[in-house]
Design a protein around this motif. Structure first.
Motif, PDB file in Angstrom:
ATOM      1  N   MET A 265       0.734  -1.174  -0.062  1.00 62.75           N
ATOM      2  CA  MET A 265      -0.077  -0.119  -0.125  1.00 62.75           C
ATOM      3  C   MET A 265       0.885   1.338   0.106  1.00 62.75           C
ATOM      4  SD  MET A 265      -2.794   1.358   2.830  1.00 62.75           S
ATOM      5  CE  MET A 265      -4.025   0.134   2.379  1.00 62.75           C
ATOM      6  N   GLU A 266       0.482   2.076  -0.913  1.00 64.30           N
ATOM      7  CA  GLU A 266       1.349   3.460  -0.916  1.00 64.30           C
ATOM      8  C   GLU A 266       0.770   4.623  -0.184  1.00 64.30           C
ATOM      9  OE1 GLU A 266       2.415   6.187  -4.369  1.00 64.30           O
ATOM     10  OE2 GLU A 266       2.731   4.206  -4.940  1.00 64.30           O
ATOM     11  N   HIS A 267       1.496   5.098   0.545  1.00 62.86           N
ATOM     12  CA  HIS A 267       0.942   6.187   1.263  1.00 62.86           C
ATOM     13  C   HIS A 267       1.358   7.639   0.502  1.00 62.86           C
ATOM     14  CE1 HIS A 267      -0.631   4.038   4.695  1.00 62.86           C
ATOM     15  NE2 HIS A 267       0.491   3.018   4.750  1.00 62.86           N
ATOM     16  N   SER A 268       0.502   8.594   0.428  1.00 56.35           N
ATOM     17  CA  SER A 268       0.639   9.547  -0.075  1.00 56.35           C
ATOM     18  C   SER A 268       0.414  10.922   0.899  1.00 56.35           C
ATOM     19  CB  SER A 268      -0.150  10.104  -1.259  1.00 56.35           C
ATOM     20  OG  SER A 268      -0.223  11.281  -1.515  1.00 56.35           O
ATOM     21  N   THR A 269       1.639  11.795   1.117  1.00 53.18           N
ATOM     22  CA  THR A 269       1.285  12.670   2.009  1.00 53.18           C
ATOM     23  C   THR A 269       1.444  14.164   1.081  1.00 53.18           C
ATOM     24  OG1 THR A 269       3.659  13.231   2.415  1.00 53.18           O
ATOM     25  CG2 THR A 269       2.605  11.703   4.073  1.00 53.18           C
ATOM     26  N   GLN A 270       0.636  15.009   1.413  1.00 49.07           N
ATOM     27  CA  GLN A 270       0.193  16.227   0.741  1.00 49.07           C
ATOM     28  C   GLN A 270       0.722  17.363   1.583  1.00 49.07           C
ATOM     29  OE1 GLN A 270      -3.689  17.391  -0.073  1.00 49.07           O
ATOM     30  NE2 GLN A 270      -3.089  19.138  -1.442  1.00 49.07           N
ATOM     31  N   HIS A 271       1.767  17.983   0.760  1.00 53.70           N
ATOM     32  CA  HIS A 271       2.326  19.072   1.506  1.00 53.70           C
ATOM     33  C   HIS A 271       1.535  20.374   1.380  1.00 53.70           C
ATOM     34  CE1 HIS A 271       5.423  21.873   3.207  1.00 53.70           C
ATOM     35  NE2 HIS A 271       5.705  22.678   1.852  1.00 53.70           N
ATOM     36  N   ILE A 272       1.370  20.972   2.516  1.00 61.37           N
ATOM     37  CA  ILE A 272       0.470  22.247   2.345  1.00 61.37           C
ATOM     38  C   ILE A 272       1.185  23.257   2.959  1.00 61.37           C
ATOM     39  CG2 ILE A 272      -1.589  23.425   3.136  1.00 61.37           C
ATOM     40  CD1 ILE A 272      -3.029  20.809   3.546  1.00 61.37           C
ATOM     41  N   PRO A 273       1.649  24.240   1.879  1.00 59.30           N
ATOM     42  CA  PRO A 273       2.489  25.420   2.330  1.00 59.30           C
ATOM     43  C   PRO A 273       1.787  26.209   3.391  1.00 59.30           C
ATOM     44  CG  PRO A 273       1.945  25.883  -0.042  1.00 59.30           C
ATOM     45  CD  PRO A 273       1.395  24.384   0.496  1.00 59.30           C
ATOM     46  N   GLU A 274       2.868  26.899   4.063  1.00 59.10           N
ATOM     47  CA  GLU A 274       2.336  27.949   5.231  1.00 59.10           C
ATOM     48  C   GLU A 274       3.044  29.103   4.617  1.00 59.10           C
ATOM     49  OE1 GLU A 274       1.800  25.503   8.958  1.00 59.10           O
ATOM     50  OE2 GLU A 274       4.120  25.648   8.462  1.00 59.10           O
ATOM     51  N   ASP A 275       2.248  30.539   5.232  1.00 53.72           N
ATOM     52  CA  ASP A 275       2.761  31.598   5.286  1.00 53.72           C
ATOM     53  C   ASP A 275       3.159  31.898   6.779  1.00 53.72           C
ATOM     54  OD1 ASP A 275       2.202  32.222   2.450  1.00 53.72           O
ATOM     55  OD2 ASP A 275       0.014  32.586   3.035  1.00 53.72           O
ATOM     56  N   PHE A 276       4.346  32.632   6.801  1.00 53.94           N
ATOM     57  CA  PHE A 276       4.817  33.133   7.973  1.00 53.94           C
ATOM     58  C   PHE A 276       4.746  34.491   8.138  1.00 53.94           C
ATOM     59  CE2 PHE A 276       6.483  28.871   7.392  1.00 53.94           C
ATOM     60  CZ  PHE A 276       6.253  28.383   8.637  1.00 53.94           C
ATOM     61  N   ILE A 277       4.541  35.095   9.479  1.00 59.22           N
ATOM     62  CA  ILE A 277       4.811  36.626   9.738  1.00 59.22           C
ATOM     63  C   ILE A 277       5.345  36.468  11.257  1.00 59.22           C
ATOM     64  CG2 ILE A 277       3.545  38.583  10.350  1.00 59.22           C
ATOM     65  CD1 ILE A 277       1.467  38.093   8.352  1.00 59.22           C
ATOM     66  N   THR A 278       6.575  37.208  10.998  1.00 58.11           N
ATOM     67  CA  THR A 278       7.364  37.399  12.559  1.00 58.11           C
ATOM     68  C   THR A 278       6.968  38.919  12.870  1.00 58.11           C
ATOM     69  OG1 THR A 278       8.584  35.708  12.199  1.00 58.11           O
ATOM     70  CG2 THR A 278       9.340  37.209  13.634  1.00 58.11           C
ATOM     71  N   ILE A 279       6.521  39.185  14.013  1.00 56.04           N
ATOM     72  CA  ILE A 279       6.424  40.488  14.548  1.00 56.04           C
ATOM     73  C   ILE A 279       7.373  40.672  15.415  1.00 56.04           C
ATOM     74  CG2 ILE A 279       4.840  42.010  15.701  1.00 56.04           C
ATOM     75  CD1 ILE A 279       2.435  40.511  14.608  1.00 56.04           C
ATOM     76  N   ILE A 280       8.137  41.845  15.371  1.00 61.78           N
ATOM     77  CA  ILE A 280       9.300  42.154  16.456  1.00 61.78           C
ATOM     78  C   ILE A 280       8.871  43.498  17.069  1.00 61.78           C
ATOM     79  CG2 ILE A 280      11.700  42.772  16.601  1.00 61.78           C
ATOM     80  CD1 ILE A 280      12.176  41.044  14.014  1.00 61.78           C
TER      81      ILE A 280
ATOM     82  N   GLN B 278      -3.347  44.136  12.471  1.00 61.49           N
ATOM     83  CA  GLN B 278      -3.155  43.556  11.273  1.00 61.49           C
ATOM     84  C   GLN B 278      -4.082  42.652  10.972  1.00 61.49           C
ATOM     85  OE1 GLN B 278       1.001  42.444  10.168  1.00 61.49           O
ATOM     86  NE2 GLN B 278       1.591  43.211  11.906  1.00 61.49           N
ATOM     87  N   GLY B 279      -5.206  42.180  11.699  1.00 64.33           N
ATOM     88  CA  GLY B 279      -6.236  41.360  11.723  1.00 64.33           C
ATOM     89  C   GLY B 279      -5.705  39.758  11.483  1.00 64.33           C
ATOM     90  N   LEU B 280      -4.757  39.649  11.964  1.00 66.53           N
ATOM     91  CA  LEU B 280      -4.191  38.213  11.627  1.00 66.53           C
ATOM     92  C   LEU B 280      -4.888  37.297  12.173  1.00 66.53           C
ATOM     93  CD1 LEU B 280      -0.360  38.953  12.166  1.00 66.53           C
ATOM     94  CD2 LEU B 280      -1.642  38.697  10.180  1.00 66.53           C
TER      95      LEU B 280
ATOM     96  N   ALA C 192       7.511  37.102  17.743  1.00 66.50           N
ATOM     97  CA  ALA C 192       6.603  35.981  17.968  1.00 66.50           C
ATOM     98  C   ALA C 192       6.339  35.753  16.443  1.00 66.50           C
ATOM     99  CB  ALA C 192       5.431  36.499  18.476  1.00 66.50           C
ATOM    100  N   THR C 193       6.430  34.406  15.822  1.00 61.58           N
ATOM    101  CA  THR C 193       5.992  34.187  14.788  1.00 61.58           C
ATOM    102  C   THR C 193       4.685  33.321  14.632  1.00 61.58           C
ATOM    103  OG1 THR C 193       8.496  33.694  14.157  1.00 61.58           O
ATOM    104  CG2 THR C 193       6.986  32.893  12.601  1.00 61.58           C
ATOM    105  N   PHE C 194       4.071  33.735  13.368  1.00 61.66           N
ATOM    106  CA  PHE C 194       2.621  33.340  13.338  1.00 61.66           C
ATOM    107  C   PHE C 194       2.659  32.820  11.922  1.00 61.66           C
ATOM    108  CE2 PHE C 194       2.488  37.059  16.097  1.00 61.66           C
ATOM    109  CZ  PHE C 194       1.679  36.787  17.374  1.00 61.66           C
ATOM    110  N   ALA C 195       1.709  31.696  11.696  1.00 58.86           N
ATOM    111  CA  ALA C 195       1.647  30.858  10.612  1.00 58.86           C
ATOM    112  C   ALA C 195       0.092  30.587  10.252  1.00 58.86           C
ATOM    113  CB  ALA C 195       2.482  29.470  10.640  1.00 58.86           C
ATOM    114  N   ARG C 196       0.009  30.540   9.080  1.00 55.00           N
ATOM    115  CA  ARG C 196      -1.317  30.372   8.246  1.00 55.00           C
ATOM    116  C   ARG C 196      -1.066  29.269   7.297  1.00 55.00           C
ATOM    117  NH1 ARG C 196      -3.982  34.852   4.783  1.00 55.00           N
ATOM    118  NH2 ARG C 196      -2.211  34.367   3.695  1.00 55.00           N
ATOM    119  N   ARG C 197      -1.812  28.222   7.202  1.00 54.12           N
ATOM    120  CA  ARG C 197      -1.657  27.133   6.092  1.00 54.12           C
ATOM    121  C   ARG C 197      -2.433  27.688   4.947  1.00 54.12           C
ATOM    122  NH1 ARG C 197      -2.814  21.050   7.429  1.00 54.12           N
ATOM    123  NH2 ARG C 197      -0.694  20.726   8.665  1.00 54.12           N
ATOM    124  N   ALA C 198      -1.687  27.680   3.848  1.00 47.28           N
ATOM    125  CA  ALA C 198      -2.299  27.836   2.484  1.00 47.28           C
ATOM    126  C   ALA C 198      -3.603  27.237   1.961  1.00 47.28           C
ATOM    127  CB  ALA C 198      -1.088  28.127   1.401  1.00 47.28           C
TER     128      ALA C 198
END
Length: 73
Positions: free
Chosen positions: A1-16, A30-32, A65-71
């Motif tokens: 059985m073949e397993h497939s994983t789908q890569h879902i890119p993320e966007d990152f924002i770091t606030i300093i 910023q309404g994040l 602080a780094t924040f991410a959102r899945r595309a």
């Protein structure tokens, strides 16, 4: 059985900022949250240096602080 994983890119924002309160004020301004961003790790004091060795922010540690959102898939 073949397993497939789908890569879902993320966007990152770091606030300093000098304080965590200012980081969170910027996150809100910023309404994040409404844009589905979430913190990816605990926030903390960081010293920032360019690759060539030049310190940023006059060498003063800042809160980052780094924040991410899945595309969308």
């Amino acid at each position: 059985m073949e397993h497939s994983t789908q890569h879902i890119p993320e966007d990152f924002i770091t606030i300093i900022a000098p304080t965590m309160a200012e980081v969170m004020e910027s996150f809100k301004a910023q309404g994040l949250a409404a844009r589905q961003y979430a913190i990816v790790h605990r926030a903390g004091k960081h010293s920032f240096t360019l690759a060539g060795g030049q310190p940023l922010f006059d060498g003063e540690p800042m809160i980052a602080a780094t924040f991410a959102r899945r595309a969308s898939a």
